[in-house]
Scaffold this active site. Sequence first.
Site, PDB file in Angstrom:
ATOM      1  N   GLY A  86      -3.222 -28.089  14.038  1.00  0.00           N
ATOM      2  CA  GLY A  86      -2.054 -27.670  15.240  1.00  0.00           C
ATOM      3  C   GLY A  86      -1.509 -26.360  15.083  1.00  0.00           C
ATOM      4  CB  THR A  87      -3.711 -23.265  13.492  1.00  0.00           C
ATOM      5  OG1 THR A  87      -3.065 -23.646  11.912  1.00  0.00           O
ATOM      6  CG2 THR A  87      -3.427 -21.742  13.400  1.00  0.00           C
ATOM      7  CB  THR A  88      -1.606 -22.473  18.701  1.00  0.00           C
ATOM      8  OG1 THR A  88      -0.405 -21.652  18.783  1.00  0.00           O
ATOM      9  CG2 THR A  88      -1.112 -23.698  19.115  1.00  0.00           C
TER      10      THR A  88
ATOM     11  CG  HIS B  80       8.025 -21.348  21.190  1.00  0.00           C
ATOM     12  ND1 HIS B  80       7.493 -21.715  22.802  1.00  0.00           N
ATOM     13  CD2 HIS B  80       7.129 -22.959  20.751  1.00  0.00           C
ATOM     14  CE1 HIS B  80       6.493 -22.840  22.608  1.00  0.00           C
ATOM     15  NE2 HIS B  80       6.633 -23.488  21.559  1.00  0.00           N
TER      16      HIS B  80
ATOM     17  N   GLY C  84       5.479 -23.377   4.870  1.00  0.00           N
ATOM     18  CA  GLY C  84       5.626 -22.598   6.301  1.00  0.00           C
ATOM     19  C   GLY C  84       6.442 -24.056   6.614  1.00  0.00           C
TER      20      GLY C  84
ATOM     21  CE  LYS D 199       4.496 -20.314  20.235  1.00  0.00           C
ATOM     22  NZ  LYS D 199       3.540 -21.180  19.226  1.00  0.00           N
TER      23      LYS D 199
END
Length: 263
Positions: free
Chosen positions: A90-92, A146, A11, A150
Amino acid sequence: MIEVAVTGAGGHMGREVIEAATDREGMAVVLAVNRTSVGAVAGHEVEDEAELPRLLDDRDPDVLVDFTLPDPSTRYVEACAEAGVAAVVGTTGFPESQLEVLADAAESVPVLRASNFARGVMALRRAIREAVGALPDYDAELTETHHNRKRDAPSGTALSILEDVDEIREEQRSSGSRTESDGSERVHGREGEQPREEGEVGVHARRAGDVTGEHELLLAGNHEVLTLTHRAESRGVFAAGALDAADWLVGRPAGEYDFEDTI
């Protein structure tokens, strides 16, 4: 030498992290995995993520850095807990049930989770808390933009900013400096007849092109407007921040940490 494992290597963020870690003195990428087959990234072989538990045992990295999706990220952190490897996440977009899984993992290893790894965003959030505290009855509107790929909306960073606003306003209500007696209500966009209600916070998520990330809080009242904005020009800022966090996290005791802890 800090040895790093990277998930989601195919990614955009995974590639940024691998490239940044490869160029960073005192750090080495010893493991990179992805859910689908991809070629080498920055000279590092990318292996099947299904093999991650075995690879963590074999390579014994100091820390894993993850920017993926909630489901795989949860599995990766669980694997870190089993292998005794620190995790930077850092994944949300995690639902509450998965946040509980991450909290369980943090009982075994240090886990640092953040919605944004830009140092400028940490400064923005501090400035927002101060501004909201100084302007208790001003209207608040949050806009975030963004790229068009996203998945989660509002962004994790936007949710963190909203939590900051809620926290300060709750303190104001408790102290009597804010005139409203009820809590803030988040209104996501407006359509038709939508007069602004007292206490609401407008939230607007835009998705377009290849915008890396932009967040703006607008405070308006008393015939004046204050805007506080952060704009990321490159994903590299997030990769650098995540690696700063990884460097800081290695050797810490088990527990849950936030990027602001490192600053």
